[in-house]
Design a protein around this motif. Structure first.
Motif, PDB file in Angstrom:
ATOM      1  N   PHE A  79      21.678  36.881 -28.398  1.00 57.16           N
ATOM      2  CA  PHE A  79      20.811  36.933 -27.215  1.00 57.16           C
ATOM      3  C   PHE A  79      20.088  38.281 -27.242  1.00 57.16           C
ATOM      4  N   PRO A  80      18.868  38.328 -27.783  1.00 55.93           N
ATOM      5  CA  PRO A  80      18.179  39.627 -27.916  1.00 55.93           C
ATOM      6  C   PRO A  80      18.050  40.384 -26.594  1.00 55.93           C
ATOM      7  N   ASP A  81      17.970  39.651 -25.481  1.00 56.03           N
ATOM      8  CA  ASP A  81      17.874  40.331 -24.180  1.00 56.03           C
ATOM      9  C   ASP A  81      19.177  40.256 -23.385  1.00 56.03           C
ATOM     10  N   GLY A  82      20.243  39.906 -24.043  1.00 57.85           N
ATOM     11  CA  GLY A  82      21.529  39.841 -23.347  1.00 57.85           C
ATOM     12  C   GLY A  82      21.815  38.478 -22.747  1.00 57.85           C
ATOM     13  N   THR A  83      20.784  37.843 -22.208  1.00 56.51           N
ATOM     14  CA  THR A  83      20.925  36.482 -21.665  1.00 56.51           C
ATOM     15  C   THR A  83      19.656  35.709 -22.027  1.00 56.51           C
ATOM     16  N   GLY A  84      19.667  34.421 -21.708  1.00 61.62           N
ATOM     17  CA  GLY A  84      18.424  33.643 -21.863  1.00 61.62           C
ATOM     18  C   GLY A  84      18.170  33.181 -23.277  1.00 61.62           C
ATOM     19  N   LYS A  85      17.034  33.621 -23.815  1.00 62.30           N
ATOM     20  CA  LYS A  85      16.557  33.126 -25.116  1.00 62.30           C
ATOM     21  C   LYS A  85      17.544  33.441 -26.257  1.00 62.30           C
ATOM     22  N   ILE A  86      17.769  32.391 -27.087  1.00 65.07           N
ATOM     23  CA  ILE A  86      18.700  32.545 -28.214  1.00 65.07           C
ATOM     24  C   ILE A  86      17.929  32.806 -29.508  1.00 65.07           C
ATOM     25  N   ASN A  87      18.448  33.686 -30.342  1.00 60.77           N
ATOM     26  CA  ASN A  87      17.833  33.969 -31.637  1.00 60.77           C
ATOM     27  C   ASN A  87      18.589  33.181 -32.715  1.00 60.77           C
ATOM     28  N   TYR A 139      27.643  34.843 -22.718  1.00 65.10           N
ATOM     29  CA  TYR A 139      27.532  35.099 -24.170  1.00 65.10           C
ATOM     30  C   TYR A 139      28.847  34.700 -24.862  1.00 65.10           C
ATOM     31  N   ALA A 140      29.969  35.093 -24.281  1.00 64.35           N
ATOM     32  CA  ALA A 140      31.271  34.765 -24.878  1.00 64.35           C
ATOM     33  C   ALA A 140      31.448  33.245 -24.941  1.00 64.35           C
ATOM     34  N   SER A 141      31.133  32.561 -23.835  1.00 63.71           N
ATOM     35  CA  SER A 141      31.315  31.108 -23.793  1.00 63.71           C
ATOM     36  C   SER A 141      30.448  30.428 -24.851  1.00 63.71           C
ATOM     37  N   TYR A 142      29.244  30.965 -25.017  1.00 60.73           N
ATOM     38  CA  TYR A 142      28.351  30.395 -26.043  1.00 60.73           C
ATOM     39  C   TYR A 142      29.007  30.518 -27.433  1.00 60.73           C
ATOM     40  N   CYS A 143      29.530  31.686 -27.737  1.00 57.63           N
ATOM     41  CA  CYS A 143      30.146  31.918 -29.058  1.00 57.63           C
ATOM     42  C   CYS A 143      31.388  31.050 -29.251  1.00 57.63           C
ATOM     43  N   PHE A 144      32.198  30.920 -28.208  1.00 61.73           N
ATOM     44  CA  PHE A 144      33.417  30.101 -28.343  1.00 61.73           C
ATOM     45  C   PHE A 144      33.063  28.691 -28.795  1.00 61.73           C
ATOM     46  N   GLU A 145      32.031  28.141 -28.176  1.00 62.39           N
ATOM     47  CA  GLU A 145      31.644  26.766 -28.479  1.00 62.39           C
ATOM     48  C   GLU A 145      30.966  26.691 -29.855  1.00 62.39           C
ATOM     49  N   GLU A 146      30.052  27.605 -30.089  1.00 58.87           N
ATOM     50  CA  GLU A 146      29.255  27.580 -31.322  1.00 58.87           C
ATOM     51  C   GLU A 146      30.123  27.770 -32.576  1.00 58.87           C
ATOM     52  N   TYR A 147      31.109  28.671 -32.471  1.00 59.16           N
ATOM     53  CA  TYR A 147      31.894  28.997 -33.668  1.00 59.16           C
ATOM     54  C   TYR A 147      33.308  28.425 -33.606  1.00 59.16           C
ATOM     55  N   LYS A 148      33.489  27.389 -32.810  1.00 59.56           N
ATOM     56  CA  LYS A 148      34.863  26.901 -32.579  1.00 59.56           C
ATOM     57  C   LYS A 148      35.544  26.396 -33.853  1.00 59.56           C
ATOM     58  N   ASP A 149      34.769  25.935 -34.818  1.00 62.84           N
ATOM     59  CA  ASP A 149      35.408  25.432 -36.045  1.00 62.84           C
ATOM     60  C   ASP A 149      35.634  26.523 -37.078  1.00 62.84           C
ATOM     61  N   GLU A 150      35.101  27.710 -36.816  1.00 60.72           N
ATOM     62  CA  GLU A 150      35.186  28.773 -37.832  1.00 60.72           C
ATOM     63  C   GLU A 150      36.039  29.962 -37.407  1.00 60.72           C
ATOM     64  N   VAL A 151      36.189  30.137 -36.098  1.00 69.34           N
ATOM     65  CA  VAL A 151      36.918  31.327 -35.632  1.00 69.34           C
ATOM     66  C   VAL A 151      38.177  30.915 -34.868  1.00 69.34           C
ATOM     67  N   THR A 152      39.310  31.425 -35.330  1.00 73.37           N
ATOM     68  CA  THR A 152      40.596  31.136 -34.674  1.00 73.37           C
ATOM     69  C   THR A 152      41.062  32.335 -33.863  1.00 73.37           C
ATOM     70  N   TYR A 153      40.660  33.530 -34.272  1.00 73.75           N
ATOM     71  CA  TYR A 153      41.161  34.749 -33.613  1.00 73.75           C
ATOM     72  C   TYR A 153      40.016  35.513 -32.973  1.00 73.75           C
ATOM     73  N   TRP A 154      40.050  35.588 -31.658  1.00 69.84           N
ATOM     74  CA  TRP A 154      38.995  36.283 -30.910  1.00 69.84           C
ATOM     75  C   TRP A 154      39.513  37.539 -30.222  1.00 69.84           C
ATOM     76  N   PHE A 155      38.650  38.528 -30.117  1.00 67.75           N
ATOM     77  CA  PHE A 155      38.878  39.666 -29.222  1.00 67.75           C
ATOM     78  C   PHE A 155      37.636  39.785 -28.349  1.00 67.75           C
ATOM     79  N   THR A 156      37.821  40.015 -27.081  1.00 66.31           N
ATOM     80  CA  THR A 156      36.658  40.170 -26.207  1.00 66.31           C
ATOM     81  C   THR A 156      35.978  41.517 -26.468  1.00 66.31           C
ATOM     82  N   PHE A 157      36.679  42.599 -26.125  1.00 67.22           N
ATOM     83  CA  PHE A 157      36.086  43.938 -26.251  1.00 67.22           C
ATOM     84  C   PHE A 157      36.837  44.786 -27.264  1.00 67.22           C
ATOM     85  N   ASN A 158      36.106  45.746 -27.816  1.00 66.51           N
ATOM     86  CA  ASN A 158      36.727  46.799 -28.596  1.00 66.51           C
ATOM     87  C   ASN A 158      36.724  48.092 -27.783  1.00 66.51           C
TER      88      ASN A 158
END
Ligand code: NOJ
Length: 467
Positions: A79-87, A139-158
């Motif tokens: 999300f180049p602007d944080g929300t909204g339009k997807i790149n 943004y997190a929810s988008y990633c969870f769905e988009e990469y659900k078949d590829e990512v098993t281990y998530w961390f929210t923040f560093n």
């Protein structure tokens, strides 16, 4: 003492520090872009050019027995602007990257935010503005769905602590503000709220993977353990860096002691922490759902009481002995005889990692598992025709792994270790002379060279024994 067969011997990276291509392929701006340009000392391009070189780095992982990699997604690539339009280019890049990880048998452990809030949101107050909290959840929810078949281990923040202290107390992160305790605490709280919302969204989605958060912890000892003032000073710093965030992570609220000390420190700026009951409701629900804690551990601190003027100087050049950290009414960080330091004045004190691991088990028995998500040594490596003898780094890591095994023996459930860093990369406040990698990078050619530590690490990961 052996490592379990399924123990992860990983290498850690972060998008902004290794990818390069910071303004290419549709990526949106982050505050660092302008901040670094204004300072003019160094910038994050091409860094380690991971954007193009990741197949090489993953091949090296495979060759050197590294079975896990910490990667972060750059929010502003999606999300180049944080929300909204997807790149879409950004979305596709991470699909390819995760695919390559699996092809090489290297498990990706993915962080959603590693110091890089998109600029549009940053300019509106970053995490001091609840709009960013909601944008992060989306943004997190988008990633969870988009990469659900590829990512098993998530961390929210560093490292929420590093973000907030460097932004508002040390002044080394954009926008370089100093000594503002209230903003630091308030922003830590809102980031924990954002973490909690993302965790609940993940669990609601019923995905097959796991989720947690990475905190950066440092054991705080009183400089003189027989002096009451020093005991209080150490506790102040402990609450500021460790206990506030550990309470939020594991309890979902702040204990009376934590809150009392946090408010006392905010009052130093005539400020007050604002925590709404509705935030705590969300955090309490999420606290039960963390599958693990990621613990970044580098050093401990010895603190003595301090009542002089605020005085922080960050050693960003590797000139040993130049750093100062003195906060009025909080404490002063001291060196301790017999404890060596790196050129950047970081104390080398591996037994304190044991103390921290055991403390978590005792104070927060509800924790489920811990990964050491970062540990390693900044060092001015000598290239010498491609032979990189980094014996002090091997020694540093060996001693930390020894205490990690001791903690496992003491009953702490530690599931993996990620060396910071997989390869040399850009360092936020130090640029490029502070190297951490198992693989040396010649930044002109982007060629990778295994250091002595890479061969040593391979042996440990193959034999599961510490040599
Ligand atoms: C912690 C951070 O997560 C990482 O970005 C940084 O470069 C290392 N520590 C070393 O300072």
């Amino acid at each position: 003492m052996r490592f379990a067969n399924d123990f992860i011997f990983g290498g850690a990276t972060a998008a902004y520090q290794c990818e390069g291509s910071t303004r290419e392929y549709g990526k949106g701006k982050v505050a660092w872009d302008d901040f670094l340009a204004e300072k003019g000392r160094f910038q994050a391009n091409p860094a380690s050019d991971f954007y193009h070189q990741y197949p090489v780095d993953l091949k090296l992982c495979k060759m050197f027995g590294i079975n896990g990699i910490r990667i972060s997604i750059a929010w502003s690539r999606i999300f180049p602007d944080g929300t909204g339009k997807i790149n879409q280019q950004g979305v596709d890049f991470y699909h390819q990257l995760f695919k390559e990880c699996h092809k090489k048998g290297v498990e990706p452990f993915v962080t959603l935010h590693h110091f890089d809030t998109p600029n549009t949101l940053f300019q509106k107050g970053d995490f001091l503005n609840k709009e960013t909290v909601d944008a992060f959840e989306k943004y997190a929810s988008y990633c969870f769905e988009e990469y659900k078949d590829e990512v098993t281990y998530w961390f929210t923040f560093n490292e929420i602590w590093a973000v907030c202290t460097n932004q508002y107390i040390e002044g080394t992160f954009p926008n370089g503000e100093k000594y503002n305790m209230t903003k630091a605490f308030q922003s830590m709280h809102y980031m924990m709220l954002a973490h909690s919302k993302a965790v609940l969204a993940y669990k609601k989605g019923d995905y097959k993977g796991k989720i947690g958060i990475v905190q950066s912890l440092e054991y705080k000892y009183p400089y003189n353990e027989n002096k009451l003032e020093d005991i209080i000073a150490a506790k102040n710093e402990d609450v500021l860096q460790n206990q506030f965030l550990l309470d939020a992570t594991f309890l979902g609220y702040y204990s009376d002691e934590t809150l009392k000390i946090a408010q006392k420190l905010c009052a130093l700026n005539q400020g007050m922490l604002d925590i709404e009951e509705s935030d705590l409701e969300i955090m309490k629900k999420a606290a039960k759902e963390n599958d693990y804690l990621g613990m970044n551990y580098y050093q401990s601190r010895f603190i003595q009481a301090y009542d002089g003027e605020n005085d922080i100087y960050h050693n960003g050049t590797g000139e040993k002995g130049t750093s100062r950290f003195r906060l009025k009414g909080v404490g002063e960080r001291m060196n301790k005889e017999g404890i060596d330091r790196t050129d950047w004045d970081w104390l080398i004190h591996p037994e304190s990692m044991f103390d921290m691991l055991v403390r978590i088990k005792q104070q927060y028995p509800q924790y489920k598992a811990i990964y050491i998500t970062e540990n390693g040594m900044g060092y001015k490596d000598d290239f010498e025709d491609g032979i990189i003898d980094d014996t002090p780094r091997i020694d540093y890591v060996r001693r930390h792994l020894y205490y990690l095994l001791k903690a496992i023996e003491a009953g702490v459930n530690v599931k993996g270790y990620f060396i910071w860093s997989l390869m040399d990369m850009f360092s936020w406040t130090n640029g490029y002379n502070k190297r951490y990698g198992l693989f040396y990078i010649d930044y002109k050619t982007q060629k990778r060279y295994p250091k002595a530590s890479a061969y040593w690490y391979k042996y440990i990961s193959q034999t599961k024994e510490l040599f």
